[in-house]
Design an enzyme around this catalytic site. Structure first.
Site, PDB file in Angstrom:
ATOM      1  N   ILE A   1      22.140  -4.349  21.328  1.00  0.00           N
ATOM      2  CA  ILE A   1      20.741  -4.717  21.584  1.00  0.00           C
ATOM      3  C   ILE A   1      19.817  -3.570  21.208  1.00  0.00           C
ATOM      4  O   ILE A   1      18.802  -3.760  20.537  1.00  0.00           O
ATOM      5  CB  ILE A   1      20.554  -5.108  23.060  1.00  0.00           C
ATOM      6  CG1 ILE A   1      21.366  -6.364  23.396  1.00  0.00           C
ATOM      7  CG2 ILE A   1      19.070  -5.354  23.365  1.00  0.00           C
ATOM      8  CD1 ILE A   1      21.369  -6.737  24.869  1.00  0.00           C
TER       9      ILE A   1
ATOM     10  N   ALA B   1      19.823   1.739  27.673  1.00  0.00           N
ATOM     11  CA  ALA B   1      21.144   2.293  28.006  1.00  0.00           C
ATOM     12  C   ALA B   1      21.586   1.855  29.390  1.00  0.00           C
ATOM     13  O   ALA B   1      20.790   1.758  30.321  1.00  0.00           O
ATOM     14  CB  ALA B   1      21.098   3.820  27.930  1.00  0.00           C
ATOM     15  N   GLY B   2      22.875   1.615  29.504  1.00  0.00           N
ATOM     16  CA  GLY B   2      23.420   1.262  30.808  1.00  0.00           C
ATOM     17  C   GLY B   2      24.833   0.726  30.677  1.00  0.00           C
ATOM     18  O   GLY B   2      25.311   0.426  29.582  1.00  0.00           O
TER      19      GLY B   2
ATOM     20  N   SER C   1      18.027  -7.423  33.693  1.00  0.00           N
ATOM     21  CA  SER C   1      19.017  -8.486  33.486  1.00  0.00           C
ATOM     22  C   SER C   1      18.730  -9.654  34.409  1.00  0.00           C
ATOM     23  O   SER C   1      18.244  -9.476  35.538  1.00  0.00           O
ATOM     24  CB  SER C   1      20.419  -7.950  33.771  1.00  0.00           C
ATOM     25  OG  SER C   1      21.364  -8.992  33.794  1.00  0.00           O
TER      26      SER C   1
ATOM     27  N   TYR D   1      26.667  -4.517  39.072  1.00  0.00           N
ATOM     28  CA  TYR D   1      25.805  -4.465  37.887  1.00  0.00           C
ATOM     29  C   TYR D   1      24.441  -5.076  38.186  1.00  0.00           C
ATOM     30  O   TYR D   1      23.397  -4.459  37.924  1.00  0.00           O
ATOM     31  CB  TYR D   1      26.462  -5.198  36.724  1.00  0.00           C
ATOM     32  CG  TYR D   1      25.527  -5.408  35.555  1.00  0.00           C
ATOM     33  CD1 TYR D   1      25.104  -4.325  34.792  1.00  0.00           C
ATOM     34  CD2 TYR D   1      25.053  -6.675  35.229  1.00  0.00           C
ATOM     35  CE1 TYR D   1      24.225  -4.505  33.725  1.00  0.00           C
ATOM     36  CE2 TYR D   1      24.184  -6.864  34.168  1.00  0.00           C
ATOM     37  CZ  TYR D   1      23.772  -5.780  33.423  1.00  0.00           C
ATOM     38  OH  TYR D   1      22.894  -5.958  32.382  1.00  0.00           O
TER      39      TYR D   1
ATOM     40  N   LYS E   1      20.681  -3.135  38.411  1.00  0.00           N
ATOM     41  CA  LYS E   1      19.492  -3.489  37.639  1.00  0.00           C
ATOM     42  C   LYS E   1      18.308  -3.768  38.554  1.00  0.00           C
ATOM     43  O   LYS E   1      17.162  -3.397  38.236  1.00  0.00           O
ATOM     44  CB  LYS E   1      19.786  -4.692  36.738  1.00  0.00           C
ATOM     45  CG  LYS E   1      20.658  -4.370  35.547  1.00  0.00           C
ATOM     46  CD  LYS E   1      19.958  -3.414  34.590  1.00  0.00           C
ATOM     47  CE  LYS E   1      20.729  -3.203  33.313  1.00  0.00           C
ATOM     48  NZ  LYS E   1      20.018  -2.319  32.362  1.00  0.00           N
TER      49      LYS E   1
ATOM     50  N   GLY F   1      32.892 -18.809  41.390  1.00  0.00           N
ATOM     51  CA  GLY F   1      31.496 -18.421  41.502  1.00  0.00           C
ATOM     52  C   GLY F   1      30.614 -18.825  40.351  1.00  0.00           C
ATOM     53  O   GLY F   1      29.416 -18.532  40.361  1.00  0.00           O
TER      54      GLY F   1
END
Length: 326
Positions: free
Chosen positions: A12, A74-75, A117, A141, A145, A286
């Site tokens: 991305i 970045a992440g 996200s 995660y 975010k 889930g």
């Protein structure tokens, strides 16, 4: 003046870099190549190899390149893996964002676009997500975010009366697919498109996880958005911040209607010319029936739109993947 793109050598991020360069906004890449690919960085764009956790490096880069702002891509982006590696996820995504903000304040840089996200929503009770839908992240995660968004909010409040108040926005999106440059492709082992591509290249049959969902064709429905559109929205947000225009604290970059996994599989067969009938596996725990976001606010402010059909999403991603192995 330049825009620093953290994670600018990733799938991305490198698209964001190209879109910035096309818009004349002078991108500078910061990437430690933990998941980025050096060859994804466009020729002629300054590349600083290093970690966002290195505060001195971040401040030095901001100062040396006279940064007007940061696009923070970045992440650590793997939601499933984050459950097994929560400390690593928080270090990269929470500490990393905090350090970027510290370096920005020290260097007098006041604009940031945060690549957030749709994972901040978790499994919502509604089928169409809007910006103020309740946030219930279901993984470290997603939590990281959401904390990143809180960090931006709190730093903006803390600096509101200063001579350099932080101006920010967060862009939330689900499944990013395709390619806007044939030299760049999705390298993630966890995303649907590359999983299917690798299966097809290996002569294996892709699998659908569950076909008994409460949807039209029984497979779950998600937003799939083209990486070129995602990059354009990041640039539009940067331009809006730089111009001092009003901006929302967060935007959902959604399709408004979504695509089912079976629709994706059908497009894969059409575009690749590989006739296959996907295997049907059990549901993943889930997995909700349908999660789709509206992109109305982003359409109003960031010229957000879905410029690619599902076949074009598949075609651009497939061609880039095939070129990589040619």
């Amino acid at each position: 003046m330049s825009w620093i793109v953290t994670g600018g050598a990733g799938y991305i991020g490198s698209h964001v870099v190209r879109a910035l360069a096309d818009a004349g906004l002078s991108p500078v890449i910061v990437d430690n190549l933990s998941s980025g690919v050096a060859s994804f960085a466009p020729e002629g764009v300054p590349f600083v190899q290093g970690s966002i956790l290195d505060r001195d490096l971040m401040e030095k880069t901001l100062r040396e390149h006279a940064a007007e702002g940061v696009i923070h891509v970045a992440g650590f982006k793997y939601a499933g893996v984050s459950v097994q590696r929560p400390l690593h996820t928080y270090a990269q995504n929470v500490d990393g964002t905090r350090i970027v903000l510290e370096a920005m304040q020290a260097a007098g840089v006041a604009n940031i676009v945060f690549s957030s996200s749709a994972a901040v929503f978790g499994t919502p009770d509604v089928s169409l997500v809007v910006e103020d839908t309740e946030k219930r992240p279901a993984s470290p995660y997603g939590e990281s975010k959401l904390i990143g968004e809180w960090l931006l909010r709190d730093q903006a409040a803390a600096t509101a009366e200063s001579d350099k108040p932080l101006r920010h926005t967060s862009l939330r999106y689900f499944n990013v697919v395709g390619s806007a440059d044939p030299t760049v492709y999705d390298v993630s082992p966890h995303n649907l498109f590359p999983i299917v591509f690798e299966k097809l290249i290996a002569g294996e049959t892709p699998r659908i996880n569950g076909d008994d969902y409460d949807t039209e064709d029984g497979t779950n429905v998600r937003d799939y958005v083209h990486v070129g559109d995602i990059a354009a929205a990041h640039v539009a947000a940067a331009q809006r911040l730089a111009a001092g225009q009003s901006i929302e604290p967060a935007y959902n970059l959604g399709s408004g209607d979504g695509l089912s996994v079976r629709q994706i599989m059908d497009a894969m067969a059409r575009v690749t010319g590989i006739d296959f009938t996907p295997e049907i596996g059990p549901r993943r725990p889930g997995d909700p029936d349908r999660i789709v976001a509206t992109g109305e606010l982003a359409a109003r402010d960031l010229d957000w739109k879905m410029r690619y059909t599902v076949d074009e999403m598949v075609r651009t991603g497939w061609e880039a993947r095939l070129r990589a192995s040619a």
